[in-house]
Design a protein around this motif. Structure first.
Motif, short mmCIF file in Angstrom:
data_model
loop_
_atom_site.label_atom_id
_atom_site.label_comp_id
_atom_site.label_asym_id
_atom_site.label_seq_id
_atom_site.Cartn_x
_atom_site.Cartn_y
_atom_site.Cartn_z
N GLN A 57 5.47 0.08 13.33
CA GLN A 57 5.39 0.65 11.99
C GLN A 57 3.92 0.79 11.57
N ARG A 58 3.59 1.86 10.91
CA ARG A 58 2.22 2.08 10.46
C ARG A 58 2.22 2.91 9.19
N ARG A 59 1.12 2.91 8.49
CA ARG A 59 1.02 3.71 7.28
C ARG A 59 -0.06 4.76 7.48
N LEU A 60 -0.02 5.79 6.66
CA LEU A 60 -1.03 6.85 6.75
C LEU A 60 -2.35 6.37 6.15
N SER B 34 7.48 -3.63 5.39
CA SER B 34 6.06 -3.47 5.74
C SER B 34 5.26 -4.73 5.42
N MET C 44 7.47 3.91 4.76
CA MET C 44 6.57 3.28 5.72
C MET C 44 5.22 4.00 5.74
N LEU C 45 5.25 5.34 5.77
CA LEU C 45 4.01 6.12 5.90
C LEU C 45 3.16 6.03 4.63
N ARG D 169 0.64 2.53 1.32
CA ARG D 169 -0.56 2.26 0.54
C ARG D 169 -0.47 2.92 -0.84
#
Lengths: 210, 210, 210
Positions: B207-210, C29, C84-85, C88
């Motif tokens: 999982q990752r975020r932009l 997350s 998820m993306l 932030r």
């Protein structure tokens, strides 16, 4: 379906649910570091008291019995809060609880297995259904508390007692014994197996390989 | 409902259940510190072998198939105990198990998705139902063991292979391909995707975020 | 069954499912050390968004609604990946989410309780069914993440707000108020109770004994 077998009086069922919920709340009180609030204790108590019957009805694909009457929930919540408040007192009655719980185990096992048979479930899964009804509440309790499922571990016979009881029940009904005496035999056999296991510390061997 | 699609021979299903239960017991044997007893190992094995099919039938609101015949449970318990006893021997057959398990994954996925379609479930949730049938046992196993659910973590394609397989199945049946060839295609596609993923260590990104 | 009560527009339900899934993904997350992959995040998001409705339909023994249309799953998976993306960005919108989530809580509670009443469930378990619908997704999320179930712990009123809302609903319908105004009242009462609890940090007392 033979309705006759379900003529177990409601108060007996409610007593069983109440005892289950009370013991669930006592169990939850062991985990002071979880910081459960009043609702949390009630959820654990209700899950312990009603879980087995809910699982049984889900498997049979029938509307869940505990949602068909107001009393189950009222009794379960009251018993949970009572268990929490009277923790100190109740812990002294440990022996009484072990006896009542062993009776409950047998009763739930008999209720589950006979309901299964009445809905056309064959002998072997009917015995399993009785066991699920008897111990499902405690499994649900442990999963919700995110604590190792007690039932899986080495310890005095518990689920095993229910297995012996429901096996007796499906065997006797298969050879033609009517439901009522078979169910009573199941309760007695489960109770005795549990109390003997508890008293003498009998346990199944730990997992091992050849 | 078109009964024809369920004429998969019972022995195939039982083989699949047995393999699942055996692998569940092998999994449980990794946790020596949990002190599981014989019954605990059986519960984990049975849950792993039968869990997916049970979840599928619960969602469809039909009586759970594994409670309609004696054989499922007999096979699952026997396979669990066998898996526990022969742990040392079976661990050497790791590659064989990966292959059989990949076949099982495809078969369960096909069984779940086609049963869903037969009961009127639309394409997208039918694909999900196939995936739940394929991986539900392993999720149930992890929840009962109170160990992080393996399926959620980065690792060689597993559930993803089932998703590819069931997506193929619902796509082909939607454009008019009959059930049997579509189901066989699903088994083959799932199997190939799983084996390719396993062999080359393919994995979905973390999982990752932009 | 009075079909009229279910004429809540599909887009409202899908919005609620999407918000639930998005918040489930945001929750996941937080656990970077779990090494969830894209599928893992989707599973947590989908379970959070759809879990409550699934539990409700299982208890009622009706085919699970979310498997009767393609849209639920499409929305839930998309919202999970989006959550998820955009983690932030979304974390800055915390207050907005608390408000939307409180609305969702009330809506799901009303949907669950009215569906229960429509299927003949008595008042007390109907109120519980509404609560299960409202909070079931978050319980399923925590069980799958093998993390202590948040709902059980001391914290700002959450499930309690749903209990107040559904109790209002079953009380008003019992005295003859039609479904629609009763359901809207439930949404408003739950929303207000949740926001008041959140704003002033109201909480139930921790478990205690006499």
């Amino acid at each position: 379906m033979d309705e006759a077998i379900f003529e177990i009086p409601l108060w007996w069922e409610l007593l069983a649910v109440g005892v289950g919920a009370l013991m669930g709340a006592l169990f939850a009180s062991r985990f002071k570091d979880h910081h459960l609030d009043l609702l949390g204790v009630s959820i654990i108590g209700v899950s312990t008291g009603l879980g087995g019957g809910v699982l049984r009805d889900l498997v049979l694909s029938v509307p869940v019995a505990t949602f068909q009457s107001n009393w189950y929930l009222i009794v379960a919540v009251s018993a949970s809060l009572l268990g929490m408040l009277l923790e100190r007192l109740l812990k002294r009655l440990n022996t009484l609880f072990t006896v009542v719980d062993a009776l409950n185990l047998g009763l739930f096992a008999a209720l589950g297995a006979t309901k299964g048979i009445a809905f056309g479930v064959p002998a072997v899964p009917a015995a399993l259904l009785g066991v699920i009804t008897a111990v499902g509440g405690s499994i649900l309790r442990d999963v919700l508390m995110v604590t190792p499922v007690e039932l899986l571990k080495v310890g005095p016979l518990y689920a095993t007692a229910a297995i012996i009881g429901t096996t007796t029940l499906v065997t006797t009904t298969t050879i033609g014994v009517p439901f009522l005496p078979a169910a009573i035999t199941c309760v007695v056999v489960t109770f005795v197996a549990r109390m003997v296991g508890f008293t003498f510390g009998l346990r199944l061997p730990e997992q091992r390989r050849l």
